[in-house]
Design a protein around this motif. Structure first.
Motif, PDB file in Angstrom:
ATOM      1  N   LYS A 121      16.512 -38.700  13.497  1.00  0.00           N
ATOM      2  CA  LYS A 121      15.410 -39.125  12.520  1.00  0.00           C
ATOM      3  C   LYS A 121      14.205 -39.356  13.497  1.00  0.00           C
ATOM      4  O   LYS A 121      14.001 -40.215  14.132  1.00  0.00           O
ATOM      5  CB  LYS A 121      15.791 -40.153  11.816  1.00  0.00           C
ATOM      6  N   PRO A 122      13.560 -37.988  13.871  1.00  0.00           N
ATOM      7  CA  PRO A 122      12.416 -38.281  14.767  1.00  0.00           C
ATOM      8  C   PRO A 122      11.295 -39.025  14.269  1.00  0.00           C
ATOM      9  O   PRO A 122      10.959 -39.042  13.083  1.00  0.00           O
ATOM     10  CB  PRO A 122      11.957 -36.759  14.896  1.00  0.00           C
ATOM     11  N   SER A 123      10.477 -39.758  15.207  1.00  0.00           N
ATOM     12  CA  SER A 123       9.551 -40.530  14.901  1.00  0.00           C
ATOM     13  C   SER A 123       8.289 -39.414  14.733  1.00  0.00           C
ATOM     14  O   SER A 123       8.391 -38.277  14.833  1.00  0.00           O
ATOM     15  CB  SER A 123       9.136 -41.499  16.044  1.00  0.00           C
ATOM     16  N   ALA A 124       6.988 -39.915  14.307  1.00  0.00           N
ATOM     17  CA  ALA A 124       6.065 -39.015  13.852  1.00  0.00           C
ATOM     18  C   ALA A 124       5.504 -38.241  15.094  1.00  0.00           C
ATOM     19  O   ALA A 124       5.229 -37.032  15.053  1.00  0.00           O
ATOM     20  CB  ALA A 124       4.914 -39.732  13.330  1.00  0.00           C
ATOM     21  N   ARG A 125       5.560 -39.104  16.283  1.00  0.00           N
ATOM     22  CA  ARG A 125       5.057 -38.440  17.298  1.00  0.00           C
ATOM     23  C   ARG A 125       5.852 -37.630  17.888  1.00  0.00           C
ATOM     24  O   ARG A 125       5.481 -36.412  18.547  1.00  0.00           O
ATOM     25  CB  ARG A 125       4.866 -39.631  18.656  1.00  0.00           C
ATOM     26  N   LEU A 126       7.349 -37.764  17.975  1.00  0.00           N
ATOM     27  CA  LEU A 126       8.120 -36.598  18.305  1.00  0.00           C
ATOM     28  C   LEU A 126       8.121 -35.372  17.720  1.00  0.00           C
ATOM     29  O   LEU A 126       8.296 -34.354  18.254  1.00  0.00           O
ATOM     30  CB  LEU A 126       9.677 -37.426  18.365  1.00  0.00           C
ATOM     31  N   LEU A 147       3.555 -32.189  27.265  1.00  0.00           N
ATOM     32  CA  LEU A 147       3.479 -32.776  25.955  1.00  0.00           C
ATOM     33  C   LEU A 147       4.330 -34.086  25.628  1.00  0.00           C
ATOM     34  O   LEU A 147       3.836 -34.951  25.021  1.00  0.00           O
ATOM     35  CB  LEU A 147       3.947 -31.658  24.915  1.00  0.00           C
ATOM     36  N   ALA A 148       5.444 -33.945  26.031  1.00  0.00           N
ATOM     37  CA  ALA A 148       6.092 -35.337  25.772  1.00  0.00           C
ATOM     38  C   ALA A 148       5.652 -36.314  26.878  1.00  0.00           C
ATOM     39  O   ALA A 148       5.792 -37.758  26.318  1.00  0.00           O
ATOM     40  CB  ALA A 148       7.769 -35.016  26.315  1.00  0.00           C
ATOM     41  N   ALA A 149       5.070 -36.185  28.165  1.00  0.00           N
ATOM     42  CA  ALA A 149       4.670 -36.998  28.967  1.00  0.00           C
ATOM     43  C   ALA A 149       3.328 -37.761  28.543  1.00  0.00           C
ATOM     44  O   ALA A 149       3.242 -38.787  28.461  1.00  0.00           O
ATOM     45  CB  ALA A 149       4.161 -36.464  30.065  1.00  0.00           C
ATOM     46  N   VAL A 150       2.584 -36.685  27.646  1.00  0.00           N
ATOM     47  CA  VAL A 150       1.198 -37.387  27.356  1.00  0.00           C
ATOM     48  C   VAL A 150       1.610 -38.308  25.808  1.00  0.00           C
ATOM     49  O   VAL A 150       0.942 -39.322  25.707  1.00  0.00           O
ATOM     50  CB  VAL A 150       0.371 -36.170  26.722  1.00  0.00           C
ATOM     51  N   SER A 151       2.396 -37.816  24.932  1.00  0.00           N
ATOM     52  CA  SER A 151       2.881 -38.757  24.072  1.00  0.00           C
ATOM     53  C   SER A 151       3.366 -40.080  24.366  1.00  0.00           C
ATOM     54  O   SER A 151       3.274 -41.074  23.788  1.00  0.00           O
ATOM     55  CB  SER A 151       3.673 -38.034  23.048  1.00  0.00           C
ATOM     56  N   ALA A 152       4.406 -39.925  25.519  1.00  0.00           N
ATOM     57  CA  ALA A 152       4.873 -41.038  26.139  1.00  0.00           C
ATOM     58  C   ALA A 152       4.047 -42.131  26.488  1.00  0.00           C
ATOM     59  O   ALA A 152       4.337 -43.411  26.518  1.00  0.00           O
ATOM     60  CB  ALA A 152       5.757 -40.854  27.110  1.00  0.00           C
ATOM     61  N   ALA A 153       2.698 -41.624  27.020  1.00  0.00           N
ATOM     62  CA  ALA A 153       1.698 -42.560  27.498  1.00  0.00           C
ATOM     63  C   ALA A 153       1.030 -43.476  25.972  1.00  0.00           C
ATOM     64  O   ALA A 153       0.406 -44.402  26.544  1.00  0.00           O
ATOM     65  CB  ALA A 153       0.580 -41.798  28.031  1.00  0.00           C
ATOM     66  N   ALA A 156       8.395 -42.749  25.225  1.00  0.00           N
ATOM     67  CA  ALA A 156       8.642 -43.054  26.809  1.00  0.00           C
ATOM     68  C   ALA A 156       9.954 -43.212  26.970  1.00  0.00           C
ATOM     69  O   ALA A 156      10.452 -42.582  28.073  1.00  0.00           O
ATOM     70  CB  ALA A 156       7.808 -44.413  27.049  1.00  0.00           C
ATOM     71  N   GLU A 157      10.630 -43.801  26.138  1.00  0.00           N
ATOM     72  CA  GLU A 157      12.068 -43.917  26.315  1.00  0.00           C
ATOM     73  C   GLU A 157      12.885 -42.601  26.216  1.00  0.00           C
ATOM     74  O   GLU A 157      13.860 -42.144  27.156  1.00  0.00           O
ATOM     75  CB  GLU A 157      12.776 -44.812  25.154  1.00  0.00           C
ATOM     76  N   ILE A 158      12.380 -41.548  25.532  1.00  0.00           N
ATOM     77  CA  ILE A 158      13.053 -40.408  25.500  1.00  0.00           C
ATOM     78  C   ILE A 158      12.647 -39.616  26.542  1.00  0.00           C
ATOM     79  O   ILE A 158      13.495 -38.823  27.306  1.00  0.00           O
ATOM     80  CB  ILE A 158      12.178 -39.592  24.146  1.00  0.00           C
ATOM     81  N   LEU A 159      11.562 -39.715  27.151  1.00  0.00           N
ATOM     82  CA  LEU A 159      11.073 -38.945  28.407  1.00  0.00           C
ATOM     83  C   LEU A 159      11.852 -39.482  29.670  1.00  0.00           C
ATOM     84  O   LEU A 159      12.198 -38.545  30.445  1.00  0.00           O
ATOM     85  CB  LEU A 159       9.574 -39.125  28.676  1.00  0.00           C
ATOM     86  N   LEU A 196      14.051 -37.209  32.091  1.00  0.00           N
ATOM     87  CA  LEU A 196      14.018 -37.062  33.439  1.00  0.00           C
ATOM     88  C   LEU A 196      15.264 -37.677  34.265  1.00  0.00           C
ATOM     89  O   LEU A 196      15.327 -37.192  35.416  1.00  0.00           O
ATOM     90  CB  LEU A 196      12.709 -37.860  33.929  1.00  0.00           C
ATOM     91  N   ALA A 197      15.942 -38.650  33.898  1.00  0.00           N
ATOM     92  CA  ALA A 197      17.210 -38.941  34.325  1.00  0.00           C
ATOM     93  C   ALA A 197      18.149 -38.169  34.665  1.00  0.00           C
ATOM     94  O   ALA A 197      18.880 -38.287  35.521  1.00  0.00           O
ATOM     95  CB  ALA A 197      17.548 -40.367  33.655  1.00  0.00           C
ATOM     96  N   ASP A 198      18.166 -37.264  33.558  1.00  0.00           N
ATOM     97  CA  ASP A 198      19.371 -36.214  33.730  1.00  0.00           C
ATOM     98  C   ASP A 198      18.940 -34.887  34.608  1.00  0.00           C
ATOM     99  O   ASP A 198      19.528 -33.771  34.770  1.00  0.00           O
ATOM    100  CB  ASP A 198      19.826 -35.808  32.369  1.00  0.00           C
ATOM    101  N   GLU A 199      17.499 -34.831  35.024  1.00  0.00           N
ATOM    102  CA  GLU A 199      17.012 -33.633  35.409  1.00  0.00           C
ATOM    103  C   GLU A 199      17.171 -33.664  36.998  1.00  0.00           C
ATOM    104  O   GLU A 199      16.591 -34.607  37.761  1.00  0.00           O
ATOM    105  CB  GLU A 199      15.552 -33.648  35.008  1.00  0.00           C
ATOM    106  N   PRO A 200      17.686 -32.507  37.603  1.00  0.00           N
ATOM    107  CA  PRO A 200      17.868 -32.632  39.192  1.00  0.00           C
ATOM    108  C   PRO A 200      16.463 -32.233  39.716  1.00  0.00           C
ATOM    109  O   PRO A 200      15.505 -31.781  38.898  1.00  0.00           O
ATOM    110  CB  PRO A 200      18.884 -31.429  39.215  1.00  0.00           C
ATOM    111  N   ALA A 201      16.362 -32.558  41.001  1.00  0.00           N
ATOM    112  CA  ALA A 201      15.005 -32.227  41.300  1.00  0.00           C
ATOM    113  C   ALA A 201      14.599 -30.824  41.456  1.00  0.00           C
ATOM    114  O   ALA A 201      13.382 -30.347  41.628  1.00  0.00           O
ATOM    115  CB  ALA A 201      15.147 -32.715  43.115  1.00  0.00           C
TER     116      ALA A 201
END
Length: 214
Positions: free
Chosen positions: A111-116, A156-162, A168-171, A175-180
């Motif tokens: 159930k996505p939020s309006a911003r997502l 887009l996700a980063a701007v919305s997270a701001a 922000a939690e989704i972002l 990033l936590a699962d993203e390798p360098a």
């Protein structure tokens, strides 16, 4: 069976064709239906591994279709001679919805939020319009464009997270699962490289007024 088959595998007799597809419009819409189904399938990706790598594979298959079926892709997304047709518009919406649902599945959000929803639908629209522009001359290397679109999703996700704690939690989860060396990791590295070292001494960004968060 041999007499009805029109010579064993050849094209069906014209009366049979027009029985199933009465008129050029129906033939055209049948071709668009096949294209729509195939394009929607390009967004299906197993939910294993970092999101950035998954989106990059999706973009690879998406541009495979665009590259191989440029006129058909343009006709599907722009409507072609059937522009304004309710059937054609419905098929286009189905492709966009299929892509939207797949991205939400990768984010594990039911159930996505309006911003997502805004982020995901905006990105799907961006991928579509980018592909249409790219077809007009192919002036940007395809591989670069595929990676850029994955970066666009992260941006887009980063701007919305701001603006939104849930985003922000989704972002943070992404990033936590993203390798360098993954697509999103590379985006962060590129952005950091653009910021002068002196920026560390710059004043903190002002808080966003409450009315802008409503």
């Amino acid at each position: 069976m041999g007499a009805r088959g029109g010579g064993g595998g050849g094209p069906p007799p014209r009366p049979l064709v027009y029985h199933y597809f009465p008129g050029k419009q129906s033939l055209y819409e049948a071709a668009l239906r096949r294209a729509a189904d195939e394009l929607a399938a390009r967004f299906v990706e197993p939910p294993q591994g970092p999101l950035g790598a998954r989106l990059l594979r999706v973009m690879g298959r998406f541009f495979d279709f665009v590259d191989d079926h440029g006129p058909g892709f343009a006709a599907l997304m722009r409507g072609g001679p059937a522009v304004g047709s309710s059937t054609t518009n419905a098929m286009i919406d189905e492709v966009r919805q299929a892509a939207y649902v797949q991205i939400l599945a990768h984010l594990q959000v039911e159930k996505p939020s309006a911003r997502l929803e805004l982020v995901v639908r905006s990105w799907v629209s961006l991928a579509e319009s980018t592909a249409l522009i790219w077809l007009d001359g192919r002036r940007v290397p395809r591989a670069e464009l595929e990676l850029q679109l994955v970066h666009d999703f992260g941006a887009l996700a980063a701007v919305s997270a701001a603006y939104d704690a849930d985003m922000a939690e989704i972002l943070v989860g992404i990033l936590a699962d993203e390798p360098a060396d993954g697509p999103f990791g590379e985006l962060v590295a590129r952005l950091v490289a653009l910021v002068p070292a002196a920026s560390a001494e710059a004043p903190a960004a002002p808080s966003v007024p409450d009315q802008r968060l409503r």
